[in-house]
Design an enzyme around this catalytic site. Structure first.
Site, PDB file in Angstrom:
ATOM      1  NE  ARG A 161      39.390  39.298  40.717  1.00 30.41           N
ATOM      2  CZ  ARG A 161      39.515  39.417  39.403  1.00 30.41           C
ATOM      3  NH1 ARG A 161      39.720  38.337  38.662  1.00 30.41           N
ATOM      4  NH2 ARG A 161      39.435  40.605  38.817  1.00 30.41           N
ATOM      5  CB  VAL A 182      46.525  34.440  43.170  1.00 34.10           C
ATOM      6  CG1 VAL A 182      48.013  34.261  42.892  1.00 34.10           C
ATOM      7  CG2 VAL A 182      45.937  33.144  43.720  1.00 34.10           C
ATOM      8  CD1 TRP A 183      48.047  37.131  40.040  1.00 34.35           C
ATOM      9  CD2 TRP A 183      47.311  38.451  38.384  1.00 34.35           C
ATOM     10  NE1 TRP A 183      48.547  36.630  38.874  1.00 34.35           N
ATOM     11  CE2 TRP A 183      48.107  37.416  37.825  1.00 34.35           C
ATOM     12  CE3 TRP A 183      46.731  39.381  37.534  1.00 34.35           C
ATOM     13  CZ2 TRP A 183      48.349  37.311  36.459  1.00 34.35           C
ATOM     14  CZ3 TRP A 183      46.963  39.274  36.164  1.00 34.35           C
ATOM     15  CH2 TRP A 183      47.770  38.255  35.637  1.00 34.35           C
ATOM     16  NE  ARG A 213      45.455  50.849  42.637  1.00 32.50           N
ATOM     17  CZ  ARG A 213      45.172  51.110  43.899  1.00 32.50           C
ATOM     18  NH1 ARG A 213      45.702  52.157  44.517  1.00 32.50           N
ATOM     19  NH2 ARG A 213      44.328  50.344  44.564  1.00 32.50           N
ATOM     20  CG  HIS A 221      37.205  39.415  44.674  1.00 32.25           C
ATOM     21  ND1 HIS A 221      38.518  39.352  45.088  1.00 32.25           N
ATOM     22  CD2 HIS A 221      37.168  40.370  43.719  1.00 32.25           C
ATOM     23  CE1 HIS A 221      39.240  40.220  44.420  1.00 32.25           C
ATOM     24  NE2 HIS A 221      38.442  40.865  43.579  1.00 32.25           N
ATOM     25  CD  GLU A 238      38.159  45.407  39.451  1.00 34.51           C
ATOM     26  OE1 GLU A 238      37.346  46.329  39.167  1.00 34.51           O
ATOM     27  OE2 GLU A 238      38.650  45.264  40.587  1.00 34.51           O
ATOM     28  N   GLY A 297      36.140  45.281  43.218  1.00 36.43           N
ATOM     29  CA  GLY A 297      36.345  46.619  43.740  1.00 36.43           C
ATOM     30  C   GLY A 297      35.730  47.707  42.891  1.00 36.43           C
TER      31      GLY A 297
END
Length: 249
Positions: A60, A13-14, A114, A9, A87, A183
């Protein structure tokens, strides 16, 4: 030969605020919308066409797909939305700023959260408003399917049934698929397709709004893959993704 197109995507905003997003439903920034429009231009100019589309149930990704199909004049194509393409669920980290977490806990810990393969973030309490069991879009999921947090390993386990049951049969039958996702759900697919090791996948950073093209043989093994667009610009965007977990200088 088969062609599969994956698109993360556009900037959300984040993403802009450098927060852990996960299953939190946030929209696109103006830049994110422009990224999706540019991706549509690249696909159209490259002569890519599609028969069906797949996306998650998060706005998104859905918005990105809508912009892609608008630019391709293919709004009439069938679209399947699945939570399995969501996600990775970042648990108790959702909504927190990555750089602030790096300053508090150290960049190494944030990198583990992460990018490690099998280390999950802190889990949510089911009473937390961020728990997906409180969201009606997941009303049909079982308790076992509702994540309190996920590692990438957990995300792979969630995504792969969708590959085997939905994506692979469609591609094998000749359906040209366009996938707009996230992602980590895309990293899960890339890990499988390219047989990337558990440690090496930490170095895979997928930029927002850039079409990733896979050419697959008859057994759906990759012959090649590449991003559309300027190679240096794509590399800069991927490097920016990698840098999100660093403390501010």
């Amino acid at each position: 030969m088969h062609t599969l197109v994956l698109v993360r995507h556009g900037q959300s905003v984040w993403n802009l605020e450098n927060r852990f997003t996960g299953w939190t439903d946030v929209g696109l920034t103006p830049q994110g919308r422009e990224e999706a429009a540019q991706a549509a231009n690249l696909l159209r100019d490259g002569g890519y066409d599609f028969d069906a589309c797949l996306t998650s149930v998060l706005s998104r990704a859905v918005m990105t797909l809508d912009i892609l199909l608008t630019g391709l004049d293919r709004l009439w194509l069938p679209v399947t939305k699945s939570w399995r393409l969501n996600e990775r669920h970042y648990g108790g980290l959702q909504g927190l700023n990555k750089a602030e977490m790096a300053a508090q806990y150290g960049e190494e810990q944030v990198f583990v959260w992460r990018r490690s393969y099998d280390t999950p973030p802190p889990a949510l309490d089911p009473a937390d408003e961020r728990f997906p069991g409180r969201d009606r879009r997941y009303a049909t999921l079982t308790d076992a399917e509702l994540p309190r947090c996920e590692s990438l390993k957990d995300t792979v386990a969630r995504v792969m049934p969708f590959w085997h049951d939905v994506m692979a049969p469609a591609i094998a039958s000749g359906t040209r698929l366009l996938v707009a996702a996230h992602g980590n759900s895309l990293r899960a697919l890339v890990k499988y397709l390219d047989a990337i090791g558990d440690d090496a996948i930490s170095e895979c950073n997928i930029p927002t709004g850039v079409p990733l093209i896979y050419k697959l043989d008859a057994s759906l093994k990759p012959l090649e893959h590449f991003y559309l667009g300027d190679a240096e610009a794509v590399a800069r965007k991927a490097a920016a993704v990698a840098a999100q977990g660093k403390a501010k200088g």
